[in-house]
Design an enzyme around this catalytic site. Structure first.
Site, PDB file in Angstrom:
ATOM      1  N   GLY A 295     -61.353  43.938  77.387  1.00  0.00           N
ATOM      2  CA  GLY A 295     -62.091  44.963  78.126  1.00  0.00           C
ATOM      3  C   GLY A 295     -62.687  46.053  77.248  1.00  0.00           C
ATOM      4  O   GLY A 295     -63.125  47.080  77.743  1.00  0.00           O
TER       5      GLY A 295
ATOM      6  N   LYS B 171     -58.764  39.741  87.697  1.00  0.00           N
ATOM      7  CA  LYS B 171     -57.898  40.924  87.726  1.00  0.00           C
ATOM      8  C   LYS B 171     -57.951  41.535  89.142  1.00  0.00           C
ATOM      9  O   LYS B 171     -58.095  40.783  90.113  1.00  0.00           O
ATOM     10  CB  LYS B 171     -58.286  41.893  86.614  1.00  0.00           C
ATOM     11  CG  LYS B 171     -58.332  41.169  85.260  1.00  0.00           C
ATOM     12  CD  LYS B 171     -58.442  42.050  84.070  1.00  0.00           C
ATOM     13  CE  LYS B 171     -58.478  41.187  82.815  1.00  0.00           C
ATOM     14  NZ  LYS B 171     -58.533  41.966  81.583  1.00  0.00           N
TER      15      LYS B 171
ATOM     16  N   ASN C  59     -60.546  35.396  84.875  1.00  0.00           N
ATOM     17  CA  ASN C  59     -59.446  36.198  85.416  1.00  0.00           C
ATOM     18  C   ASN C  59     -60.094  37.428  86.056  1.00  0.00           C
ATOM     19  O   ASN C  59     -60.553  38.307  85.347  1.00  0.00           O
ATOM     20  CB  ASN C  59     -58.497  36.595  84.278  1.00  0.00           C
ATOM     21  CG  ASN C  59     -57.437  37.590  84.718  1.00  0.00           C
ATOM     22  OD1 ASN C  59     -57.301  37.871  85.903  1.00  0.00           O
ATOM     23  ND2 ASN C  59     -56.691  38.122  83.756  1.00  0.00           N
TER      24      ASN C  59
ATOM     25  N   SER D  55     -63.136  40.140  75.724  1.00  0.00           N
ATOM     26  CA  SER D  55     -64.564  40.456  75.650  1.00  0.00           C
ATOM     27  C   SER D  55     -65.448  39.233  75.384  1.00  0.00           C
ATOM     28  O   SER D  55     -66.451  39.332  74.673  1.00  0.00           O
ATOM     29  CB  SER D  55     -64.822  41.564  74.614  1.00  0.00           C
ATOM     30  OG  SER D  55     -64.155  42.747  74.992  1.00  0.00           O
TER      31      SER D  55
ATOM     32  N   GLU E 239     -51.649  42.692  80.264  1.00  0.00           N
ATOM     33  CA  GLU E 239     -51.577  43.815  81.219  1.00  0.00           C
ATOM     34  C   GLU E 239     -50.234  43.799  81.944  1.00  0.00           C
ATOM     35  O   GLU E 239     -49.690  44.851  82.279  1.00  0.00           O
ATOM     36  CB  GLU E 239     -52.767  43.751  82.195  1.00  0.00           C
ATOM     37  CG  GLU E 239     -54.047  44.192  81.486  1.00  0.00           C
ATOM     38  CD  GLU E 239     -55.331  43.559  81.999  1.00  0.00           C
ATOM     39  OE1 GLU E 239     -55.347  43.004  83.110  1.00  0.00           O
ATOM     40  OE2 GLU E 239     -56.332  43.616  81.258  1.00  0.00           O
TER      41      GLU E 239
ATOM     42  N   HIS F  15     -49.695  37.748  80.821  1.00  0.00           N
ATOM     43  CA  HIS F  15     -50.916  38.477  80.465  1.00  0.00           C
ATOM     44  C   HIS F  15     -50.528  39.832  79.878  1.00  0.00           C
ATOM     45  O   HIS F  15     -49.563  40.464  80.325  1.00  0.00           O
ATOM     46  CB  HIS F  15     -51.803  38.649  81.698  1.00  0.00           C
ATOM     47  CG  HIS F  15     -53.161  39.154  81.335  1.00  0.00           C
ATOM     48  ND1 HIS F  15     -53.404  40.484  81.066  1.00  0.00           N
ATOM     49  CD2 HIS F  15     -54.334  38.507  81.139  1.00  0.00           C
ATOM     50  CE1 HIS F  15     -54.680  40.633  80.733  1.00  0.00           C
ATOM     51  NE2 HIS F  15     -55.270  39.438  80.773  1.00  0.00           N
TER      52      HIS F  15
ATOM     53  N   GLU G 275     -55.052  36.254  73.506  1.00  0.00           N
ATOM     54  CA  GLU G 275     -55.866  37.402  73.910  1.00  0.00           C
ATOM     55  C   GLU G 275     -55.412  38.632  73.122  1.00  0.00           C
ATOM     56  O   GLU G 275     -54.437  39.298  73.512  1.00  0.00           O
ATOM     57  CB  GLU G 275     -55.683  37.672  75.406  1.00  0.00           C
ATOM     58  CG  GLU G 275     -56.131  36.517  76.276  1.00  0.00           C
ATOM     59  CD  GLU G 275     -56.465  36.983  77.693  1.00  0.00           C
ATOM     60  OE1 GLU G 275     -57.582  36.721  78.130  1.00  0.00           O
ATOM     61  OE2 GLU G 275     -55.613  37.623  78.329  1.00  0.00           O
TER      62      GLU G 275
END
Ligand code: 13P
Length: 251
Positions: free
Chosen positions: A171, A11, A9, A209, A97, A95, A165
């Site tokens: 991240g 992003k 991904n 990660s 985010e 997701h 996730e």
């Protein structure tokens, strides 16, 4: 056993030039990868066609998000129908985010997931708890709720994948240990079974990660069927290393 999927991904990263040099490098090594696993990348929407053209044949190209509506006056949105029309292979939905930064609700994510599947797109529904939720012991409840709400009124579908996730691992460099991830993956598989989905054949990917030096331990777990990778998928050498690890697990 489910087919292993290694999905990147990207992003909101990479220019056309960076995309081209990434593709050059993976094209030169592509034939060395096992064909038993599936490999894919979700770039920014505007790069979908370019990636499709430049990437090796066989690399799955996916969207990071899609609309909850088929077409019409929805400025800035991308339709699942248009993605399918461009022969895009998959889309992510839900997701963290999108959930956190753009306040996407479970109901909204459910509409996207349903529409994407109805349009024949492989759909990766992402779920995961925050650090507060983990520390308060509600990981299983949160994840099961996201699965149940995200899959409401969706029939068993061979094109469905789940990505676990944990938000605190995205991240941050803090990966869930293989045992921590396996525990939640087993809960997710049981939930899929309880909801009447093809639990045994639905790939459940881990994300947060993931790097070339920790993927092998994660893939050794019985309920981890691949990885959804952010940062480490941006560099061709790292992405290839992750794909090699995925191909080995299926060998
Ligand atoms: P990182 O691999 O950068 O932690 O990102 C994970 C992710 O959000 C993939 O969708």
């Amino acid at each position: 056993m489910c087919k292993i999927h290694i999905l990147g991904n990207w992003k909101m990263n990479h220019t056309q030039k960076e995309l081209a040099s990434f593709c050059e490098e993976i094209n030169s090594k592509w034939s060395e990868l096992s064909d038993k696993a599936a490999y894919g990348i979700a770039p920014q929407t505007l790069h979908l066609s370019t990636l499709k053209t430049k990437a090796p044949k066989g690399l799955l190209v996916g969207a990071q998000n899609c609309s909850d509506q088929e077409s019409g006056a929805y400025t800035g949105e991308t339709s699942a129908v248009a993605l399918k029309d461009l022969s895009i292979d998959f889309t992510l939905t839900g997701h963290s985010e999108r959930r956190q930064l753009y306040k996407e609700s479970d109901e909204f994510i459910n509409r996207k997931t349903k529409l994407a599947l109805e349009n024949g797109l492989t759909t990766v529904l992402c779920v995961g708890e925050t650090l507060d939720e983990r520390e308060s012991g509600s990981t299983a409840g949160v994840v099961c709720h996201q699965i149940e709400a995200g899959l409401k009124d969706i029939e068993p579908n061979k094109k469905l994948l789940i990505a676990y996730e944990p938000v605190w691992a995205i991240g941050t460099g803090k990966t869930a240990t293989p045992d921590m991830a396996q525990d939640v993956h087993a809960i997710i598989r049981q939930k899929l079974y309880d909801l009447g989905h093809d639990a045994a054949s639905t790939p459940i990917l881990y994300g947060g990660s993931v790097k070339p030096d920790n993927i092998e331990g994660l893939l050794e777990c019985p309920d981890i069927d691949g990885a959804l990778v952010g940062g480490a998928s941006l560099k061709a050498t790292d992405f290839l290393a992750l794909c090699r690890a995925g191909g080995m697990r299926n060998a």
